[in-house]
Write a protein that holds these residues in place. Structure first.
Motif, mmCIF file in Angstrom:
data_model
loop_
_atom_site.group_PDB
_atom_site.id
_atom_site.type_symbol
_atom_site.label_atom_id
_atom_site.label_comp_id
_atom_site.label_asym_id
_atom_site.label_seq_id
_atom_site.Cartn_x
_atom_site.Cartn_y
_atom_site.Cartn_z
ATOM 1 N N PHE B 42 49.524 47.422 37.387
ATOM 2 C CA PHE B 42 50.032 47.516 36.017
ATOM 3 C C PHE B 42 51.545 47.300 36.023
ATOM 4 C CE2 PHE B 42 51.636 49.811 32.317
ATOM 5 C CZ PHE B 42 50.677 49.589 31.333
ATOM 6 N N ASP B 43 52.215 47.943 36.975
ATOM 7 C CA ASP B 43 53.664 47.760 37.107
ATOM 8 C C ASP B 43 53.996 46.287 37.296
ATOM 9 O OD1 ASP B 43 54.007 50.453 36.987
ATOM 10 O OD2 ASP B 43 54.143 50.744 39.142
ATOM 11 N N HIS B 44 53.212 45.663 38.163
ATOM 12 C CA HIS B 44 53.458 44.256 38.469
ATOM 13 C C HIS B 44 53.305 43.396 37.208
ATOM 14 C CE1 HIS B 44 53.536 40.615 40.842
ATOM 15 N NE2 HIS B 44 52.429 40.219 40.251
ATOM 16 N N ALA B 45 52.297 43.713 36.418
ATOM 17 C CA ALA B 45 52.026 42.893 35.232
ATOM 18 C C ALA B 45 53.133 43.019 34.194
ATOM 19 C CB ALA B 45 50.681 43.286 34.630
ATOM 20 N N ILE B 46 53.750 44.192 34.073
ATOM 21 C CA ILE B 46 54.746 44.364 33.026
ATOM 22 C C ILE B 46 56.167 44.202 33.552
ATOM 23 C CG2 ILE B 46 53.267 45.808 31.588
ATOM 24 C CD1 ILE B 46 54.976 48.188 32.487
ATOM 25 N N GLY B 47 56.312 43.733 34.784
ATOM 26 C CA GLY B 47 57.655 43.406 35.261
ATOM 27 C C GLY B 47 58.251 44.432 36.182
ATOM 28 N N GLY B 48 57.451 45.014 37.055
ATOM 29 C CA GLY B 48 57.992 45.885 38.091
ATOM 30 C C GLY B 48 57.816 47.357 37.823
ATOM 31 N N GLY B 49 57.712 47.736 36.579
ATOM 32 C CA GLY B 49 57.569 49.148 36.256
ATOM 33 C C GLY B 49 57.959 49.386 34.812
ATOM 34 N N ILE B 50 57.911 50.647 34.408
ATOM 35 C CA ILE B 50 58.287 50.980 33.032
ATOM 36 C C ILE B 50 59.779 51.296 33.026
ATOM 37 C CG2 ILE B 50 57.833 52.493 31.091
ATOM 38 C CD1 ILE B 50 55.139 53.159 32.359
ATOM 39 N N PRO B 51 60.608 50.583 32.247
ATOM 40 C CA PRO B 51 62.032 50.909 32.195
ATOM 41 C C PRO B 51 62.249 52.305 31.599
ATOM 42 C CG PRO B 51 61.615 48.764 31.220
ATOM 43 C CD PRO B 51 60.292 49.408 31.440
ATOM 44 N N VAL B 52 63.175 53.038 32.177
ATOM 45 C CA VAL B 52 63.468 54.382 31.672
ATOM 46 C C VAL B 52 64.061 54.258 30.270
ATOM 47 C CG1 VAL B 52 64.931 56.394 32.025
ATOM 48 C CG2 VAL B 52 63.721 55.401 33.928
ATOM 49 N N GLY B 53 63.579 55.077 29.362
ATOM 50 C CA GLY B 53 64.067 55.023 27.986
ATOM 51 C C GLY B 53 63.188 54.208 27.062
ATOM 52 N N ILE B 336 44.569 45.517 38.065
ATOM 53 C CA ILE B 336 44.725 44.550 36.979
ATOM 54 C C ILE B 336 45.091 43.240 37.642
ATOM 55 C CG2 ILE B 336 46.082 43.910 34.966
ATOM 56 C CD1 ILE B 336 46.508 47.000 34.648
ATOM 57 N N GLU B 337 44.322 42.231 37.436
ATOM 58 C CA GLU B 337 44.638 40.972 38.105
ATOM 59 C C GLU B 337 44.294 39.789 37.226
ATOM 60 O OE1 GLU B 337 42.358 41.327 41.718
ATOM 61 O OE2 GLU B 337 40.667 40.342 40.766
ATOM 62 N N LYS B 338 44.759 38.649 37.689
ATOM 63 C CA LYS B 338 44.497 37.402 36.997
ATOM 64 C C LYS B 338 42.993 37.172 36.955
ATOM 65 C CE LYS B 338 46.413 32.865 37.619
ATOM 66 N NZ LYS B 338 47.331 32.122 38.483
ATOM 67 N N LEU B 339 42.526 36.784 35.805
ATOM 68 C CA LEU B 339 41.090 36.591 35.648
ATOM 69 C C LEU B 339 40.655 35.335 36.399
ATOM 70 C CD1 LEU B 339 38.475 37.382 34.137
ATOM 71 C CD2 LEU B 339 39.235 35.951 32.283
ATOM 72 N N HIS B 340 39.803 35.528 37.397
ATOM 73 C CA HIS B 340 39.265 34.386 38.138
ATOM 74 C C HIS B 340 37.797 34.257 37.798
ATOM 75 C CE1 HIS B 340 42.712 33.648 40.607
ATOM 76 N NE2 HIS B 340 42.773 34.903 40.974
ATOM 77 N N LEU B 341 37.336 33.048 37.698
ATOM 78 C CA LEU B 341 35.902 32.873 37.523
ATOM 79 C C LEU B 341 35.249 33.109 38.881
ATOM 80 C CD1 LEU B 341 35.735 29.747 35.252
ATOM 81 C CD2 LEU B 341 35.685 32.131 34.641
ATOM 82 N N PRO B 342 34.081 33.707 38.893
ATOM 83 C CA PRO B 342 33.433 33.972 40.177
ATOM 84 C C PRO B 342 32.968 32.667 40.814
ATOM 85 C CG PRO B 342 31.972 34.525 38.373
ATOM 86 C CD PRO B 342 33.272 34.149 37.767
ATOM 87 N N PRO B 343 32.944 32.619 42.140
ATOM 88 C CA PRO B 343 32.445 31.407 42.786
ATOM 89 C C PRO B 343 30.970 31.200 42.479
ATOM 90 C CG PRO B 343 32.742 33.156 44.386
ATOM 91 C CD PRO B 343 33.308 33.652 43.110
ATOM 92 N N GLU B 344 30.604 29.966 42.328
ATOM 93 C CA GLU B 344 29.211 29.655 41.979
ATOM 94 C C GLU B 344 28.404 29.569 43.270
ATOM 95 O OE1 GLU B 344 26.817 28.964 38.669
ATOM 96 O OE2 GLU B 344 28.944 28.588 38.504
ATOM 97 N N LEU B 345 27.794 30.663 43.647
ATOM 98 C CA LEU B 345 27.067 30.676 44.917
ATOM 99 C C LEU B 345 25.568 30.586 44.703
ATOM 100 C CD1 LEU B 345 29.100 33.432 46.764
ATOM 101 C CD2 LEU B 345 29.178 30.973 47.144
ATOM 102 N N GLN B 346 25.115 31.255 43.674
ATOM 103 C CA GLN B 346 23.674 31.259 43.491
ATOM 104 C C GLN B 346 23.247 30.007 42.738
ATOM 105 O OE1 GLN B 346 24.639 34.548 41.436
ATOM 106 N NE2 GLN B 346 23.683 36.061 42.780
ATOM 107 N N GLU B 347 21.971 29.759 42.828
ATOM 108 C CA GLU B 347 21.452 28.625 42.066
ATOM 109 C C GLU B 347 21.318 29.057 40.619
ATOM 110 O OE1 GLU B 347 17.878 27.169 43.802
ATOM 111 O OE2 GLU B 347 18.718 27.333 45.813
ATOM 112 N N THR B 348 21.977 28.347 39.779
ATOM 113 C CA THR B 348 21.869 28.687 38.375
ATOM 114 C C THR B 348 21.379 27.462 37.629
ATOM 115 O OG1 THR B 348 24.153 28.087 38.091
ATOM 116 C CG2 THR B 348 23.692 30.411 38.377
#
Lengths: 263, 374
Positions: B42-53, B336-348
């Motif tokens: 979460f810190d990473h996503a918003i820029g390192g952390g919550i700024p004080v204040g 919290i991470e970048k949304l990745h599509l899952p690898p297509e492994l099974q037969e669909t």
């Protein structure tokens, strides 16, 4: 530095005295940089600034100022800059909640009194700077925050009207007002419409419609009205659309589609 | 002699004016004092952390589970770093909330077996490529928490925690609030700032940070009187947020609020509240929605939307690498991470044509069996 924004606005060629610049900040964007750039320009020209900080603290402007090349605290000591920090006054009024009778108590008392107190404060500060220096720019950061304070729209608009009367009574004054507007918020929309109606120039800041980008921070639309100088007379009521990118120490302004990474 | 004077006139710039406070760090980009939210990603996503204040708004997911969890991480991080806390809620029991706080993961249990990865050889042409990281790995600032263990009762006892569960009786006869609860909470925070010397102007011998957590602000349980119209309730909330902003700005404090935004009929008030906060994020949980069964999202528990990031003392706010973020909950970490599509492994069904018996290499044969001819 701030010059790219000011040349896009045309304020570098034009005498601002007696004019009202409206900055409309649409939801999802941050229009604070326009104020910072206009303050920078005013100080560079040798003028004074009266800052009514409703949304950010004075320290915020000072810190940005050090990056843009001026020191607001030093200028404040010299009497070229004055500030009214509503956030601080509000803290004070929480403090003195149990006692009563304080003049600058924003949270208590009727809304009309609050607006009157704020206006008297502005008037007093402006007279004080005008004794030292001319021209002076009155910068109001987020007029719409008064609505959040529970002040009715009518009162906010009348405060704006009173500030405009200062343009006539105090020669050498110019006015910059920022207001935030979100779609669907009727009061904010009315306030913005009222402000833009009386403004000599409207700067509208919005985010990108299609989402966020790392190359472009947002779009800026500049509408000139009632400019009297011939230099920009042909720009009358023309809408100029720019894209901008905020950087740590400067703002880049460019025509849509010409961001540095595209070319 | 003269030379010596000249030499002394050259002084080294004093290194840091910001006092060191445990559990905080300075941002590399803009020298802002940051504290961790208790979730490193979460810190990473918003820029390192919550700024004080600053004030952070979390718009709750439909059932409020994940938002409450984020609030717990925020509080647990505060206790581990030795900060003072204010916990406010009308919906749930604050003391229970604190008692259930998760314990930090000890470093030795979290060491992952990276040996197996090293043995794998990569084709030489990919060796120099940047390793794609969708979430940060370093945990020097902020901790991960284990949800199965709760914090030691002794640590909790030593911590400075202040609870607010409803009106404590601050007089508010003439204030502009129609709902006394909001004013009461503001006074509680204000008094805490004064007593603990958290103000910017105060000069205590040892600086500390005040963390304020407000759970489910504006939920139906906050309204005391039923005759108060919805309009008044709305203006109360905006006024509360504005006053809170002014309080937090003037102190070494951070505030995280969760807001059940799906319970509000009008969206305009939520936009106003977002504007009054410095950062605002929204959680969208898949629980109970049709996305729960969508194979695209099967690795995640919900989506993480960023509405606004703090731009305090700087022109620009942090620009995250991606705005398509999703979160998943593990026993020992909230990611919290970048949304990745899952690898297509099974037969669909969509990939049917790939599984057809391939023809001999070199022949670009047209599959006559496929109905659609691309």
């Amino acid at each position: 530095m701030a010059s790219s924004v000011c040349s896009a606005l045309g304020t570098d060629k034009e005498n601002l005295v007696g004019k009202l610049i409206a900055v409309e900040e649409n939801h999802g964007s941050n229009g604070n940089f326009v104020l910072n750039c206009l303050i920078a320009e005013q100080i560079q020209k040798g003028g004074g600034v009266c800052l009514v900080a409703l949304h950010n603290s004075f320290g915020h402007y000072h810190n940005i100022g050090t990056k843009l090349g001026y020191n607001l605290r030093q200028l404040q000591e010299k009497g070229r800059v004055e500030s009214i920090e509503i956030l601080k006054l509000l803290n004070g009024s929480l403090n003195t909640a149990h006692e009563d009778g304080s003049e600058q108590n924003i949270l208590f008392g009727s809304e009309e009194d609050t607006v009157r107190n704020i206006f008297h404060l502005i008037e007093e500060k402006i007279k004080k700077i005008l004794q030292n220096i001319k021209p002076v720019s009155l910068v109001i950061d987020d007029l719409s925050d008064l609505l959040c304070l529970g002040i009715p729209l009518k009162e906010v608009l009348s405060l704006l009207q009173y500030c405009r009367t200062l343009l006539d009574s105090q020669p050498g004054l110019s006015l910059v007002v920022l207001t935030h507007v979100a779609e669907g918020d009727e009061q904010q929309n009315l306030l913005t419409a009222g402000l833009c109606h009386v403004a000599d120039m409207t700067v509208s800041i919005c985010g990108l419609k299609t989402g966020q980008s790392s190359d472009v921070s947002g779009a800026m639309k500049v509408i000139h009205r009632r400019w009297d100088e011939s230099a920009v007379a042909h720009e009358w009521n023309r809408q100029n659309l720019y894209h901008f990118k905020l950087l740590d120490r400067q703002v880049k302004v460019f025509a849509p589609g010409t961001a540095s990474s595209f070319t | 002699m003269n030379m010596a004077v000249q030499q002394t006139s050259f002084q080294k710039k004093s290194k840091s004016r910001v006092p060191y406070i445990p559990g905080s760090k300075q941002s590399i980009q803009n020298a802002q004092l940051l504290v961790s939210s208790g979730v490193p990603s979460f810190d990473h996503a918003i820029g390192g952390g919550i700024p004080v204040g600053t004030v952070v708004l979390i718009e709750e997911d439909k059932y409020g589970t994940y938002a409450k969890l984020l609030l717990k991480y925020f509080l647990a991080e505060g206790i581990v770093s030795g900060h003072s806390l204010i916990v406010a809620s009308q919906d749930s029991d604050c003391e229970n909330l604190v008692r259930e706080l998760p314990a930090p993961v000890q470093l030795d249990d979290s060491v992952r077996t990276s040996d197996s990865d090293d043995k794998m050889t990569i084709a030489w042409r990919y060796q120099n490529m940047r390793v794609v990281q969708s979430s940060p790995t370093s945990t020097s600032f902020g901790h991960n928490y284990d949800l199965t263990k709760s914090l030691d009762a002794e640590i909790l006892k030593a911590a400075d925690v202040c609870y607010w569960t409803g009106c404590t009786g601050y007089g508010q006869s003439e204030s502009r609030f129609t709902n006394p609860a909001y004013y009461d909470l503001l006074c509680t925070i204000h008094n805490k700032i004064e007593e603990g010397q958290f103000g910017v102007a105060a000069s205590p011998e040892k600086r500390n940070i005040l963390r304020t957590a407000v759970h489910s602000v504006g939920s139906p349980l906050w309204t005391e009187e039923t005759h108060v119209s919805s309009y008044q309730q709305k203006s109360d909330l905006a006024l509360f947020f504005y006053c809170l902003r002014s309080l937090i700005r003037s102190a070494y404090a951070v505030c995280v609020l969760t807001l059940p935004s799906h319970l509000f009929q009008e969206t305009s008030i939520i936009k106003r509240l977002e504007h009054l906060c410095d950062a605002s994020v929204r959680l969208e949980s898949f629980a109970g929605s049709e996305k729960e069964t969508n194979p695209v999202y099967k690795d995640y528990h919900g989506l993480f939307h960023i509405n606004q990031l703090p731009a305090i003392n700087t022109l620009m706010s942090h620009v995250p690498e991606s705005f398509d973020l999703a979160f998943k909950l593990r026993r020992k970490r909230f990611l919290i991470e970048k949304l990745h599509l899952p690898p297509e492994l099974q037969e669909t069904t969509q990939r049917e044509q790939d599984d057809l018996p391939s023809l001999a290499s070199g022949i670009c044969g047209v599959q006559t069996r496929s109905i659609l001819d691309f």
